[in-house]
Design a protein around this motif. Structure first.
Motif, mmCIF file in Angstrom:
data_model
loop_
_atom_site.group_PDB
_atom_site.id
_atom_site.type_symbol
_atom_site.label_atom_id
_atom_site.label_comp_id
_atom_site.label_asym_id
_atom_site.label_seq_id
_atom_site.Cartn_x
_atom_site.Cartn_y
_atom_site.Cartn_z
ATOM 1 N N TRP A 56 0.885 -1.385 0.010
ATOM 2 C CA TRP A 56 -0.203 -0.050 0.478
ATOM 3 C C TRP A 56 1.124 1.498 0.181
ATOM 4 O O TRP A 56 0.655 2.433 -0.257
ATOM 5 N N THR A 57 1.972 0.852 0.606
ATOM 6 C CA THR A 57 2.908 2.384 0.653
ATOM 7 C C THR A 57 3.498 2.424 -0.647
ATOM 8 O O THR A 57 3.064 3.642 -1.099
ATOM 9 N N SER A 58 3.765 1.585 -1.660
ATOM 10 C CA SER A 58 4.169 1.839 -3.162
ATOM 11 C C SER A 58 3.256 2.525 -3.454
ATOM 12 O O SER A 58 3.552 3.942 -4.475
ATOM 13 N N TYR A 59 1.815 1.111 -3.492
ATOM 14 C CA TYR A 59 1.043 1.967 -4.595
ATOM 15 C C TYR A 59 0.563 3.656 -4.232
ATOM 16 O O TYR A 59 0.071 4.099 -5.393
ATOM 17 N N LEU A 60 0.022 3.561 -3.076
ATOM 18 C CA LEU A 60 -0.305 4.962 -2.498
ATOM 19 C C LEU A 60 1.028 6.325 -2.487
ATOM 20 O O LEU A 60 0.327 7.493 -2.124
ATOM 21 N N ASP A 61 2.092 6.012 -2.681
ATOM 22 C CA ASP A 61 3.039 6.836 -2.233
ATOM 23 C C ASP A 61 2.883 7.803 -0.989
ATOM 24 O O ASP A 61 3.040 9.116 -0.719
ATOM 25 N N VAL A 62 2.224 6.934 0.118
ATOM 26 C CA VAL A 62 2.353 7.527 1.505
ATOM 27 C C VAL A 62 2.433 6.005 2.424
ATOM 28 O O VAL A 62 2.825 5.086 1.738
ATOM 29 N N ALA A 63 3.958 6.488 3.027
ATOM 30 C CA ALA A 63 3.500 5.491 5.024
ATOM 31 C C ALA A 63 2.198 4.908 4.912
ATOM 32 O O ALA A 63 1.843 5.304 5.459
ATOM 33 N N VAL A 64 2.538 4.018 5.155
ATOM 34 C CA VAL A 64 1.444 2.922 5.553
ATOM 35 C C VAL A 64 2.377 2.010 6.646
ATOM 36 O O VAL A 64 2.927 1.354 5.890
ATOM 37 N N SER A 65 1.134 1.279 7.908
ATOM 38 C CA SER A 65 1.596 0.641 8.787
ATOM 39 C C SER A 65 1.062 -0.370 8.981
ATOM 40 O O SER A 65 0.239 -0.462 8.528
ATOM 41 N N PRO A 66 1.765 -1.568 9.493
ATOM 42 C CA PRO A 66 1.012 -2.598 9.924
ATOM 43 C C PRO A 66 -0.322 -2.134 10.303
ATOM 44 O O PRO A 66 -1.804 -3.072 10.249
ATOM 45 N N MET A 67 -0.038 -0.938 11.180
ATOM 46 C CA MET A 67 -1.374 -0.760 12.515
ATOM 47 C C MET A 67 -2.368 -0.041 11.367
ATOM 48 O O MET A 67 -4.148 -0.314 11.356
ATOM 49 N N ASP A 68 -1.782 0.717 10.002
ATOM 50 C CA ASP A 68 -2.921 1.153 9.454
ATOM 51 C C ASP A 68 -3.935 0.357 8.491
ATOM 52 O O ASP A 68 -5.196 0.469 8.734
ATOM 53 N N VAL A 69 -3.198 -0.860 8.407
ATOM 54 C CA VAL A 69 -3.877 -2.528 8.001
ATOM 55 C C VAL A 69 -4.937 -2.431 8.207
ATOM 56 O O VAL A 69 -6.081 -2.901 7.775
ATOM 57 N N ALA A 70 -4.948 -2.662 9.435
ATOM 58 C CA ALA A 70 -5.466 -3.344 11.053
ATOM 59 C C ALA A 70 -7.062 -2.424 11.019
ATOM 60 O O ALA A 70 -7.739 -2.925 10.293
ATOM 61 N N ASN A 71 -6.251 -1.490 11.634
ATOM 62 C CA ASN A 71 -7.282 -0.332 10.725
ATOM 63 C C ASN A 71 -8.270 -0.263 9.649
ATOM 64 O O ASN A 71 -9.612 0.143 9.436
ATOM 65 N N MET A 72 -7.693 -0.175 8.867
ATOM 66 C CA MET A 72 -8.230 0.209 7.511
ATOM 67 C C MET A 72 -9.438 -1.240 7.315
ATOM 68 O O MET A 72 -10.419 -0.876 7.105
ATOM 69 N N TYR A 73 -8.666 -2.475 7.408
ATOM 70 C CA TYR A 73 -9.755 -3.770 7.399
ATOM 71 C C TYR A 73 -11.252 -3.350 8.183
ATOM 72 O O TYR A 73 -11.909 -3.972 8.113
ATOM 73 N N ILE A 74 -10.566 -2.889 9.311
ATOM 74 C CA ILE A 74 -12.179 -2.933 9.961
ATOM 75 C C ILE A 74 -12.862 -1.972 10.525
ATOM 76 O O ILE A 74 -14.285 -2.146 10.286
ATOM 77 N N LEU A 75 -11.925 -0.867 9.695
ATOM 78 C CA LEU A 75 -13.020 0.269 9.054
ATOM 79 C C LEU A 75 -13.580 -0.554 7.645
ATOM 80 O O LEU A 75 -15.104 0.107 7.109
ATOM 81 N N SER A 76 -12.626 -0.829 7.289
ATOM 82 C CA SER A 76 -14.006 -1.826 5.791
ATOM 83 C C SER A 76 -14.836 -3.012 6.484
ATOM 84 O O SER A 76 -16.267 -2.764 5.677
ATOM 85 N N LYS A 77 -15.104 -3.262 7.287
ATOM 86 C CA LYS A 77 -16.220 -3.953 8.288
ATOM 87 C C LYS A 77 -16.588 -2.964 8.212
ATOM 88 O O LYS A 77 -17.970 -3.408 8.531
ATOM 89 N N VAL A 78 -16.300 -2.257 9.256
ATOM 90 C CA VAL A 78 -18.196 -0.835 10.185
ATOM 91 C C VAL A 78 -18.576 -0.514 8.415
ATOM 92 O O VAL A 78 -19.951 -0.558 9.002
ATOM 93 N N GLN A 79 -18.042 -0.495 7.759
ATOM 94 C CA GLN A 79 -18.276 -0.099 6.749
ATOM 95 C C GLN A 79 -19.927 -0.970 6.375
ATOM 96 O O GLN A 79 -21.552 -0.680 6.105
ATOM 97 N N ARG A 80 -19.551 -1.937 6.086
ATOM 98 C CA ARG A 80 -20.778 -3.338 5.435
ATOM 99 C C ARG A 80 -21.266 -2.817 6.903
ATOM 100 O O ARG A 80 -22.984 -3.575 6.596
ATOM 101 N N THR A 81 -21.373 -2.458 7.653
ATOM 102 C CA THR A 81 -22.601 -2.677 8.635
ATOM 103 C C THR A 81 -23.980 -1.417 8.672
ATOM 104 O O THR A 81 -24.594 -1.516 9.480
ATOM 105 N N LEU A 82 -23.068 -0.506 7.729
ATOM 106 C CA LEU A 82 -23.765 0.406 7.495
ATOM 107 C C LEU A 82 -25.586 0.167 7.314
ATOM 108 O O LEU A 82 -26.479 0.835 6.696
ATOM 109 N N THR A 83 -24.868 -1.131 5.796
ATOM 110 C CA THR A 83 -26.377 -2.051 4.737
ATOM 111 C C THR A 83 -26.663 -3.364 5.531
ATOM 112 O O THR A 83 -27.281 -3.429 5.775
ATOM 113 N N SER A 84 -25.736 -3.845 6.330
ATOM 114 C CA SER A 84 -25.501 -5.115 6.797
ATOM 115 C C SER A 84 -25.872 -5.348 8.210
ATOM 116 O O SER A 84 -24.732 -6.212 8.395
ATOM 117 N N PRO A 85 -26.222 -4.296 9.260
ATOM 118 C CA PRO A 85 -25.046 -5.065 10.107
ATOM 119 C C PRO A 85 -26.158 -5.932 11.191
ATOM 120 O O PRO A 85 -25.468 -6.474 12.501
#
Length: 109
Positions: A56-85
């Motif tokens: 993701w760091t290479s693709y986005l040209d922005v520093a991304v940490s393993p913690m960022d990865v975990a948080n983004m995965y969590i947020l992608s799941k949170v997004q799903r709760t908006l339509t399928s709680p």
């Protein structure tokens, strides 16, 4: 019941979606998945999250940490709760990602 009744079977639990799960069942299922199936399929989570962060760091040209990865995965799941709680695997996945992130952060060298 958490949400509307469904005849769809959850890919994670094998239960009908929309069935009520207790907090202990959700946590137990998350622990089982991240300690067996996912670990067997993808290897250690900390190594996987590091590789994803590098990609993701290479693709986005922005520093991304393993913690960022975990948080983004969590947020992608949170997004799903908006339509399928009531989808139980979403809550299980959120718990799993949070546990992996907590383990990585509390065991950082």
């Amino acid at each position: 019941m958490i949400g509307p009744s469904s005849n769809t079977i959850c890919r994670v639990t094998g239960l009908k979606e929309g069935l009520k799960m207790t907090r202990n069942e959700i946590l137990k299922e998350a622990a089982r998945i991240i300690s067996t199936e996912r670990a067997d399929d993808y290897g250690p989570a900390d190594e996987s999250f590091k590789r994803i962060a590098q990609l993701w760091t290479s693709y986005l040209d922005v520093a991304v940490s393993p913690m960022d990865v975990a948080n983004m995965y969590i947020l992608s799941k949170v997004q799903r709760t908006l339509t399928s709680p009531s989808k139980d695997d979403t809550w299980t996945d959120i718990c799993g990602y949070a546990a992996l992130a907590g383990e990585m952060m509390t065991n950082e060298k």
